[in-house]
Design an enzyme around this catalytic site. Sequence first.
Site, PDB file in Angstrom:
ATOM      1  N   THR A   1       1.383   3.997  19.074  1.00  0.00           N
ATOM      2  CA  THR A   1       0.812   4.472  20.385  1.00  0.00           C
ATOM      3  C   THR A   1      -0.391   5.291  20.135  1.00  0.00           C
ATOM      4  OG1 THR A   1       1.336   5.838  22.353  1.00  0.00           O
ATOM      5  CG2 THR A   1       2.497   6.637  20.311  1.00  0.00           C
ATOM      6  N   ASP A   2      -1.230   5.343  21.184  1.00  0.00           N
ATOM      7  CA  ASP A   2      -2.426   6.046  20.851  1.00  0.00           C
ATOM      8  C   ASP A   2      -2.265   7.632  21.301  1.00  0.00           C
ATOM      9  OD1 ASP A   2      -1.445   6.053  23.809  1.00  0.00           O
ATOM     10  OD2 ASP A   2      -3.526   5.369  24.635  1.00  0.00           O
ATOM     11  N   GLU A   3      -0.992   7.917  21.693  1.00  0.00           N
ATOM     12  CA  GLU A   3      -0.500   9.245  21.881  1.00  0.00           C
ATOM     13  C   GLU A   3      -0.559  10.005  20.623  1.00  0.00           C
ATOM     14  OE1 GLU A   3       2.369  10.315  24.995  1.00  0.00           O
ATOM     15  OE2 GLU A   3       2.055   8.337  25.686  1.00  0.00           O
TER      16      GLU A   3
ATOM     17  N   TYR B   1       7.639  13.054  22.059  1.00  0.00           N
ATOM     18  CA  TYR B   1       7.613  11.602  21.839  1.00  0.00           C
ATOM     19  C   TYR B   1       6.536  11.237  21.000  1.00  0.00           C
ATOM     20  CZ  TYR B   1       5.689   6.919  22.688  1.00  0.00           C
ATOM     21  OH  TYR B   1       5.020   5.758  22.569  1.00  0.00           O
TER      22      TYR B   1
ATOM     23  N   LYS C   1       6.661   9.422  16.924  1.00  0.00           N
ATOM     24  CA  LYS C   1       5.808   8.463  16.570  1.00  0.00           C
ATOM     25  C   LYS C   1       4.736   8.407  15.368  1.00  0.00           C
ATOM     26  CE  LYS C   1       6.186   4.696  18.415  1.00  0.00           C
ATOM     27  NZ  LYS C   1       6.795   3.518  18.252  1.00  0.00           N
TER      28      LYS C   1
END
Length: 330
Positions: A126-128, A150, A154
Amino acid sequence: MRRAMHKLLVTGGAGFIGSEFVRQAVKRSYKVIVVDKLTYAGDLERLNEVKGKFKFYKVDICNKNKIGQVIKREKPQVIINFAAETHVDRSIVSSDPFIQTNIKGTKTLLDLAREYKIERFIHISTDEVYGDIEKGKFREDFPLKPNSPYAASKAAADLLIKAYVRTYNLPAIIVRPSNNYGPWQYPEKLIPLVSLRALNNQKVPVYARGQNIREWLYVSDCAKAIMLILENGKLGEVYNLGSAQEKKNIDVVKSILRILNKPESLIEFVADRPGHDFRYSLDFAKIRKQTGWCAQIGFQDGISKTVNWILDNPKWMKKHIGKKLSIKFK
């Protein structure tokens, strides 16, 4: 490359993005094995379009013995890992499932990929993992600075994969997409949740003043990019998948209300969530240069397609909105 990798094991293949990838892979004549735990957000109905054209195993990716049995029996050349807990707000309430699935589950798959000499391991991140950025765009070589449980789970998985690539020469690739949206998305995320609440003339909660910015990528464009990475990506690399379609949350909400012909008076600003990232934006020049990929569906077209799909599929939406949605949205 496709001939050498004709059988794919897709974890999380009954989820939102995973199911779109499975539908595309089947249409491209890949042999597909879907593994999914079928948590609250998983649904085999998403795969009705290709029913009977894939094999399915209901298995938790943390269960090494059972996943190993599937790999031994099916002998896939490739593992594509979509399986994950993904909702930021749920991770703030309780991070345990995120640590379990996103970290331990990924490690289990990595160990099995080594044991069974998988030819290509593609992990959907994810970009997060980058944190937020006020100006400019994240490149693949930027440091990881996750700000939610979260995102941290990741990022930890990404680092594990990088370690396995370096230490064990594991043939892995990491993919970091921006915010996905489109048909079949579970209605805890912003677009389907706002749509459902507006349709019921309920208040639409928006964090703070809705100024947080996200980059929106239509789910079919995302799956097409992952397919290109499967077939042409370089082992050991990380690929950002962006769209250059940045929108403030408040503008996304207003777009939905306009499509549904609902008043902006339904918007209700609520207290911001802890650690809320302000802006995500990805530099995706690498995949564009290597494969020619770029997103084909613009936001206005995509949001219209998505909201109209929700209108056309009330039975599926009602089935899932009936499950407790105590969390607001991503």
